[in-house]
Design a protein around this motif. Structure first.
Motif, short mmCIF file in Angstrom:
data_model
loop_
_atom_site.label_atom_id
_atom_site.label_comp_id
_atom_site.label_asym_id
_atom_site.label_seq_id
_atom_site.Cartn_x
_atom_site.Cartn_y
_atom_site.Cartn_z
N CYS A 26 -2.15 -10.60 5.48
CA CYS A 26 -1.65 -9.74 6.56
C CYS A 26 -2.16 -8.32 6.34
CB CYS A 26 -0.13 -9.77 6.60
SG CYS A 26 0.59 -8.93 8.03
N GLY A 27 -3.44 -8.11 6.61
CA GLY A 27 -4.02 -6.80 6.43
C GLY A 27 -4.47 -6.55 5.00
N ARG A 28 -5.17 -5.41 4.81
CA ARG A 28 -5.72 -5.08 3.50
C ARG A 28 -4.75 -4.33 2.61
NH1 ARG A 28 -11.20 -2.60 5.95
NH2 ARG A 28 -9.66 -1.98 7.49
N ASN A 29 -3.97 -3.44 3.19
CA ASN A 29 -3.02 -2.63 2.43
C ASN A 29 -1.77 -2.40 3.27
OD1 ASN A 29 -1.95 -1.02 0.37
ND2 ASN A 29 -2.96 0.83 1.14
N PRO A 30 -1.02 -3.48 3.56
CA PRO A 30 0.07 -3.37 4.52
C PRO A 30 1.31 -2.68 3.96
CG PRO A 30 0.01 -5.58 3.60
CD PRO A 30 -1.19 -4.85 3.06
N VAL A 31 2.09 -2.10 4.87
CA VAL A 31 3.41 -1.60 4.52
C VAL A 31 4.24 -2.76 3.98
CG1 VAL A 31 5.49 -0.53 5.47
CG2 VAL A 31 3.24 0.18 6.28
N SER A 32 5.17 -2.49 3.11
CA SER A 32 5.85 -3.53 2.33
C SER A 32 6.49 -4.63 3.17
CB SER A 32 6.90 -2.90 1.42
OG SER A 32 7.87 -2.19 2.19
N ASN A 33 7.07 -4.29 4.32
CA ASN A 33 7.78 -5.33 5.08
C ASN A 33 6.93 -6.00 6.14
OD1 ASN A 33 7.79 -3.01 6.71
ND2 ASN A 33 9.73 -3.54 7.68
N PHE A 34 5.63 -5.69 6.19
CA PHE A 34 4.73 -6.38 7.11
C PHE A 34 4.28 -7.70 6.50
CE2 PHE A 34 3.13 -3.53 10.60
CZ PHE A 34 4.09 -2.54 10.44
N ASN A 35 4.52 -8.81 7.21
CA ASN A 35 4.02 -10.11 6.78
C ASN A 35 3.72 -10.93 8.02
OD1 ASN A 35 6.45 -11.86 7.46
ND2 ASN A 35 7.42 -10.42 6.04
N ASN A 36 3.02 -12.05 7.84
CA ASN A 36 2.54 -12.84 8.98
C ASN A 36 3.66 -13.31 9.90
OD1 ASN A 36 -0.27 -12.88 9.06
ND2 ASN A 36 -0.42 -14.44 7.46
N ARG A 37 4.70 -13.87 9.32
CA ARG A 37 5.78 -14.43 10.15
C ARG A 37 6.48 -13.33 10.93
NH1 ARG A 37 11.27 -15.69 10.02
NH2 ARG A 37 11.78 -17.63 11.12
N LEU A 38 6.81 -12.24 10.26
CA LEU A 38 7.57 -11.18 10.90
C LEU A 38 6.75 -10.48 11.98
CD1 LEU A 38 10.42 -10.14 10.72
CD2 LEU A 38 9.67 -8.45 9.04
N CYS A 39 5.49 -10.23 11.70
CA CYS A 39 4.65 -9.57 12.70
C CYS A 39 4.45 -10.46 13.93
CB CYS A 39 3.30 -9.19 12.10
SG CYS A 39 3.38 -7.78 10.96
#
Length: 256
Positions: A26-39
């Protein structure tokens, strides 16, 4: 400054087709709560009246599970970033050729490391009455006086302002690969879209939009503040508490 009333109207309210691209990361350097399911759940919640189709590229079983869980039609590929975008273009050509998608349908390309505000769908419809291409992302690089775009500092680039129902829109020179336009515009501009994928591992989105604006005289706008953000730590759109937006999606998602 122009009002939305001065701009184009659709004869009939168009369908929105969300072409969602997801990979295992889920991206190269995502914010901590960014993940595939949630996005993905966040995007679905922000586009409740839209039709989704997903391209899962180099994706693992967890990505398939998200699609199965939400009843989203999808296909699996192993093409890489530029290849998956090219495949999305193929899908548009196929579905418009067989009559499944109309020429005035709106296509929203969505990457898997974005967060959207609940008003995103209405904002996209509003923006498409103003411009050929619409990004919901207010990219922070446009406010960086040291950032250079094709020989000019961003701070020296002039923008047109538009007054919409949801707030202000500005013309802009480029954006990332999460944006909206119509099927008809995409078909007319298909050569340029493909050109900036061929021979590249990652699609050249900035150069592509520069070419669309310069050679095709297309327009591109972004809202202020944004209705979406890229999830990279240093690339969050300003003024919005994106962690809170995504956390509110998490609360809803726990019920699914």
């Amino acid at each position: 400054m122009r009002s939305v009333r001065d701009c184009r109207v659709f004869e009939n309210e168009p369908n929105i087709r969300v072409l969602y691209r997801m990979s295992s990361g889920c991206g190269r350097n995502p914010v901590s709560n960014f993940n595939n399911r949630l996005c993905f759940l966040n995007c679905q919640a922000a586009f409740p009246n839209s039709h989704f189709y997903a391209v899962l590229d180099n994706a693992d079983e967890s990505c398939e599970s998200i699609m199965e869980e939400t009843g989203t039609p999808y296909e699996m590929t192993n093409l890489g970033n530029a290849g998956a975008y090219t495949r999305s273009l193929d899908i548009i050509t196929e579905k418009s050729s067989n009559g499944e998608w109309n020429l005035n349908d709106i296509v929203y390309f969505a990457e898997n490391d974005y967060c959207h505000r609940p008003e995103a769908e209405d904002a996209l419809l509003e923006g498409m009455h103003i411009s050929d291409y619409v990004t919901l992302y207010d990219h922070p690089d446009k406010y960086d006086s040291e950032q250079i775009h094709y020989g000019m500092h961003y701070s020296d680039i002039k923008a047109k302002l538009y007054l919409g129902r949801s707030g202000y829109w500005r013309s802009t020179t480029s954006t990332c690969a999460t944006y909206g336009t119509t099927v008809n515009v995409l078909l007319e501009d298909m050569e340029i879209h493909r050109k900036f994928c061929e021979g590249w591992a990652t699609m050249q989105d900035c150069a592509m939009f520069h070419a669309l604006i310069e050679t095709r005289k297309r327009s591109l706008i972004s809202p202020m503040p944004g209705f979406a953000t890229h999830g990279e730590v240093n690339c969050l759109a300003p003024y919005i508490d994106w962690k809170r937006v995504l956390d509110e999606t998490r609360i809803v998602g726990e019920k699914i």
